[in-house]
Design a protein around this motif. Sequence first.
Motif, short mmCIF file in Angstrom:
data_model
loop_
_atom_site.label_atom_id
_atom_site.label_comp_id
_atom_site.label_asym_id
_atom_site.label_seq_id
_atom_site.Cartn_x
_atom_site.Cartn_y
_atom_site.Cartn_z
N ARG A 101 -35.49 8.04 43.33
CA ARG A 101 -35.94 6.67 43.52
C ARG A 101 -34.82 5.89 44.21
O ARG A 101 -33.65 6.30 44.15
N PRO A 102 -35.13 4.78 44.86
CA PRO A 102 -34.08 4.03 45.55
C PRO A 102 -32.96 3.52 44.65
O PRO A 102 -31.91 3.14 45.15
N ASP A 103 -33.17 3.53 43.32
CA ASP A 103 -32.08 3.12 42.42
C ASP A 103 -31.19 4.29 42.03
O ASP A 103 -30.23 4.12 41.26
N GLY A 104 -31.48 5.50 42.55
CA GLY A 104 -30.65 6.66 42.26
C GLY A 104 -31.19 7.59 41.20
O GLY A 104 -30.57 8.62 40.92
N ALA A 105 -32.34 7.28 40.59
CA ALA A 105 -32.93 8.14 39.57
C ALA A 105 -33.48 9.41 40.21
O ALA A 105 -34.43 9.36 40.99
N VAL A 106 -32.88 10.55 39.89
CA VAL A 106 -33.27 11.82 40.51
C VAL A 106 -34.61 12.27 39.94
O VAL A 106 -34.75 12.46 38.73
N ARG A 107 -35.58 12.46 40.81
CA ARG A 107 -36.92 12.88 40.38
C ARG A 107 -37.15 14.37 40.57
O ARG A 107 -37.95 14.99 39.88
N GLY A 160 -28.09 10.19 48.21
CA GLY A 160 -27.76 8.98 47.47
C GLY A 160 -27.25 7.87 48.37
O GLY A 160 -27.56 6.69 48.14
N ALA A 161 -26.49 8.21 49.41
CA ALA A 161 -26.00 7.20 50.33
C ALA A 161 -27.14 6.55 51.11
O ALA A 161 -27.13 5.34 51.37
N PHE A 162 -28.14 7.33 51.49
CA PHE A 162 -29.30 6.79 52.20
C PHE A 162 -30.13 5.86 51.33
O PHE A 162 -30.91 5.05 51.83
N ALA A 163 -30.00 5.99 50.01
CA ALA A 163 -30.78 5.13 49.11
C ALA A 163 -30.47 3.66 49.35
O ALA A 163 -31.33 2.79 49.12
N ALA A 164 -29.28 3.35 49.81
CA ALA A 164 -28.93 1.95 50.07
C ALA A 164 -29.81 1.35 51.16
O ALA A 164 -30.09 0.14 51.14
N GLY A 191 -25.61 -0.08 46.73
CA GLY A 191 -25.09 1.27 46.59
C GLY A 191 -25.51 1.86 45.26
O GLY A 191 -25.55 1.16 44.24
N VAL A 192 -25.84 3.13 45.24
CA VAL A 192 -26.29 3.77 44.00
C VAL A 192 -25.38 4.93 43.64
O VAL A 192 -24.73 5.52 44.50
N ILE A 193 -25.36 5.24 42.37
CA ILE A 193 -24.74 6.46 41.86
C ILE A 193 -25.89 7.30 41.34
O ILE A 193 -26.52 6.94 40.33
N PRO A 194 -26.25 8.39 42.01
CA PRO A 194 -27.39 9.19 41.55
C PRO A 194 -27.22 9.58 40.08
O PRO A 194 -26.12 9.96 39.65
N TYR A 195 -28.30 9.48 39.32
CA TYR A 195 -28.21 9.81 37.90
C TYR A 195 -29.44 10.62 37.48
O TYR A 195 -30.52 10.48 38.06
N VAL A 196 -29.25 11.45 36.46
CA VAL A 196 -30.33 12.32 36.00
C VAL A 196 -30.59 12.16 34.50
O VAL A 196 -31.59 12.63 33.99
N ILE A 197 -29.68 11.51 33.78
CA ILE A 197 -29.85 11.31 32.34
C ILE A 197 -30.19 9.86 32.05
O ILE A 197 -29.47 8.94 32.45
N ARG A 198 -31.33 9.65 31.37
CA ARG A 198 -31.76 8.30 30.99
C ARG A 198 -31.30 7.92 29.59
O ARG A 198 -30.86 6.81 29.34
N ARG A 199 -31.43 8.88 28.68
CA ARG A 199 -31.14 8.57 27.28
C ARG A 199 -30.80 9.86 26.55
O ARG A 199 -31.36 10.93 26.82
N VAL A 200 -29.86 9.76 25.63
CA VAL A 200 -29.53 10.86 24.73
C VAL A 200 -29.64 10.32 23.31
O VAL A 200 -29.12 9.25 23.00
#
Length: 487
Positions: A162-168, A296-300, A307-316
């Motif tokens: 997603r454009p916020d960096g959430a890896v799908r 991730g850079a293109f997400a901007a 700018g985003v930091i790609p992330y894959v973990i939402r909650r633990v």
Amino acid sequence: LELYMNRVYFGAGAYGVEAAARRYFDKPAAEVSVAEAAMLAGLVQAPSRLAPTRDPQAARDRAALVLAAMTELGFIDETQQATALARPAQLSRPQGPGTANYAADYVMDVLDDFIGAVETDIVVHTTIDLPTQRSAEEALNAELTEQGERFGVGQGALVSMRPDGAVRALVGGRDYSDSQFNRAVAARRQPGSAFKPFVYLAALEQGLTPETIREDRPVQFGNWRPENFSRDYRGPVPLRTALALSLNTVAASLGMEVGPREVVRVAQRLGVASPLQANGSIALGTSEVTPLELTGAFAAFANGGAGVIPYVIRRVETATGEAIYERREGGLGRVIDENAVAMMNAMMHETMIAGTGRRGGLDGWEAGGKTGTSQDFRDAWFVGYTATLVTGVWVGNDDNSPTRRASGGNLPLDVWTRYMKIALANDVPASLPGGGYWRAPEPREAPVAVSGEGSQISGVAGPPPESGWIPPSPQEPGLLGRLFGIY
């Protein structure tokens, strides 16, 4: 010990002995043989390196050491040891490529950064969407099966967020059971022309616009003579056309005009973390990057300049639901001025309409993107985006051998298009940020050759039609540099 065995990592995305037994042998842990149990026990020391899906011989060698220790300590006798050695554990081959394991491995790689040492059972909620993951896997494998041999391509990777960096979706190779090396996050490869948006953004930030004219002509910088892919030259062209057609001479000249160090600063500001060499050829993508960081850079561009930091973990959370970690809103903040975003999206949208990405049209969607091909056709990329999804595709060979003319405009673009049509099916079409500054150019009727990079459009007479972009007032040179702390 039981708690430890239920949560320790066994490689191949298997967390806990029960999951490992089912992953490797397709049976519950209570039903494994002595040989299978020895192999599982041997994995704990170095699960990623010793995983039998990655290195079967190393896994068998380690299991033999475990069997010897079991015999010495009296857990099995010598006859059982000999039988287990004569009939070592055999993997149950998974159905399909199983590329979701690449995403699982990535989760395990980054988990410690968020929660540190784990003393209890935990539940990890990720951003991966399994139907989207399957679509990505199927698109990559289908195109590699259909076209890989023709183009001399053995591997590929896909990252979608997603454009916020959430890896799908994250696909690190065509078959996890054959290779666990995660090309999506660990393979550094030359991006070629897919790096050019950073050059053009640097130029816009120094006062140029999509309508600024530059000369497409033979150039030389010291001993370096960059050439267009087609070996021809078009004379005066606006920057939007130069980017859409991926003209190497213009990109190289712009890179020298703004300065290689500034190009590096822009790329790093948008999230590229790999080491970048601040030399003239940086404009043509000679420094290596990973698919994850480039996407991730293109997400901007897709999100309007953040700018985003790609992330894959939402909650633990614990087994009882108590939160240990929960992601908050965050990122790199604004990294592109909104006027510059509008101009970049105008230019990269034209790439999709009348440039090297023309084959990647998505009905009903405004999309932007950039093709990339490295020297000698060793790497081929396409990174593209809509307002709701950003996806990068790389194809090439693990041994860095040249492909048979695979380029950004053919195989990776076909993977991207095939995937995006499915992945966007449930999204509502939306305009790219900055749409008030421009409108899409009408597609040209001239034939387009998209098999390579740099002036690959042929048969176009005269200058391309106007895009309708309305330039903002010229910005003071260096203003954005001061805003972002770059001098």
